[in-house]
Design a protein around this motif. Structure first.
Motif, short mmCIF file in Angstrom:
data_model
loop_
_atom_site.label_atom_id
_atom_site.label_comp_id
_atom_site.label_asym_id
_atom_site.label_seq_id
_atom_site.Cartn_x
_atom_site.Cartn_y
_atom_site.Cartn_z
N ILE A 99 0.84 -1.18 0.00
CA ILE A 99 0.00 0.00 0.00
C ILE A 99 0.88 1.24 0.00
O ILE A 99 1.84 1.33 0.80
CB ILE A 99 -0.94 0.04 1.23
N ILE A 100 0.60 2.18 -0.89
CA ILE A 100 1.33 3.45 -0.90
C ILE A 100 0.34 4.57 -0.62
O ILE A 100 -0.84 4.48 -0.92
CB ILE A 100 2.09 3.68 -2.23
N ALA A 129 0.62 -3.28 -5.85
CA ALA A 129 0.70 -2.05 -5.07
C ALA A 129 -0.56 -1.24 -5.30
O ALA A 129 -0.95 -1.01 -6.44
CB ALA A 129 1.95 -1.24 -5.44
N VAL A 130 -1.19 -0.82 -4.22
CA VAL A 130 -2.44 -0.06 -4.32
C VAL A 130 -2.24 1.30 -3.67
O VAL A 130 -1.81 1.38 -2.51
CB VAL A 130 -3.60 -0.82 -3.65
N ALA A 131 -2.52 2.36 -4.42
CA ALA A 131 -2.38 3.73 -3.90
C ALA A 131 -3.69 4.13 -3.24
O ALA A 131 -4.72 4.24 -3.89
CB ALA A 131 -2.03 4.68 -5.04
N LEU A 132 -3.63 4.37 -1.93
CA LEU A 132 -4.80 4.73 -1.14
C LEU A 132 -4.52 6.00 -0.36
O LEU A 132 -3.49 6.08 0.34
CB LEU A 132 -5.17 3.60 -0.17
N ASN A 133 -5.42 6.96 -0.45
CA ASN A 133 -5.21 8.27 0.17
C ASN A 133 -3.83 8.79 -0.26
O ASN A 133 -3.04 9.27 0.55
CB ASN A 133 -5.31 8.18 1.70
N TYR A 134 -3.57 8.67 -1.57
CA TYR A 134 -2.24 8.95 -2.12
C TYR A 134 -2.24 10.25 -2.92
O TYR A 134 -3.17 10.52 -3.70
CB TYR A 134 -1.82 7.80 -3.03
N GLY A 135 -1.19 11.02 -2.75
CA GLY A 135 -0.91 12.19 -3.57
C GLY A 135 0.59 12.27 -3.76
O GLY A 135 1.35 12.25 -2.79
N SER A 136 1.05 12.35 -4.99
CA SER A 136 2.48 12.28 -5.26
C SER A 136 3.24 13.47 -4.70
O SER A 136 4.36 13.33 -4.21
CB SER A 136 2.72 12.17 -6.77
N GLN A 137 2.66 14.67 -4.77
CA GLN A 137 3.35 15.83 -4.23
C GLN A 137 3.58 15.66 -2.73
O GLN A 137 4.66 15.96 -2.21
CB GLN A 137 2.55 17.10 -4.52
#
Length: 227
Positions: A99-100, A129-137
């Protein structure tokens, strides 16, 4: 062009178009999200023979909290059901869940479910891999702060602290629905990744569409800033 075809070992997907899929069919948005989950299931089951070692999916961004409360609630309930129903299949098929994002900011019961799933799949050789509550910045800011705490802020130091630090380099990013933007997803990791923008709404995206993107990727010449 290189005589050896490229093989995408790490593929990331921005799964876009659930709402538009539902609207075109005169269905509630929730039905679009549910069909989107079915598309995820089919895709995860298909990646092993395609040679993909890591599949990263943009499931819920930190900006998605701005959506209507009932839609967010439905997405969270779908996540709960997905973890519960699909965990045995992940274990049986040697899939390691990763998770990311700021996933520990989700509801406590979801966090507990995810922690259990991470533990039970920790020995898997193929990565989902699962992006949860993710923001790259936000990810880059967090990584830079950790690098600063250790000393000099360099590209290598930041990369060591990214959520994806233990994943292979990103080879190919796919976005469905015909939109052509990154939407704050894997900005750092996309520096030299190839990109494919597919004019198919996510619930209609199939393993065949993925294979077509992989075939196109194999024909590209990757120079990584060189000539």
């Amino acid at each position: 062009m290189s005589s050896q075809p490229n093989t995408a070992k790490h593929v990331a997907i921005i799964m876009d178009g659930n709402g538009r899929w539902a609207k075109r069919k005169h269905l509630p948005r929730a039905m679009g999200h549910r069909q989107g989950v079915e598309a995820v299931r089919k895709l995860v089951r298909s990646v092993e023979p395609m040679g993909i070692d890591c599949l990263t999916l943009y499931a819920f961004s930190s900006e998605n909290w701005k959506r209507p409360e009932d839609e967010v609630g439905d997405l969270m309930n779908l996540l709960r059901k997905f973890i519960k129903s699909d965990l045995p299949e992940f274990i049986a098929n040697d899939v390691r869940l990763k998770i990311i994002g700021d996933w520990k900011g989700l509801a406590p019961d979801i966090v507990a479910q995810l922690e259990d799933a991470l533990e039970q799949t920790s020995k898997g050789s193929r990565i989902l891999a699962v992006a949860l509550n993710y923001g790259s910045q936000d990810e880059i800011v967090r990584a830079a702060r950790r690098a600063a705490d250790e000393g000099e802020v360099t590209a290598d130091a930041i990369e060591r602290h990214l959520d994806t630090a233990d994943l292979p380099p990103l080879d190919l990013l796919i976005r469905t629905s015909g939109e052509v933007r990154l939407s704050n997803f894997l900005l750092w990791q996309c520096a030299y990744a190839e990109m494919a923008f597919v004019d198919v709404l996510w619930p209609d995206f199939t393993p065949e569409h993925l294979q077509q993107a992989l075939d196109e990727f194999a024909d590209r010449e990757r120079r990584f800033g060189g000539r």
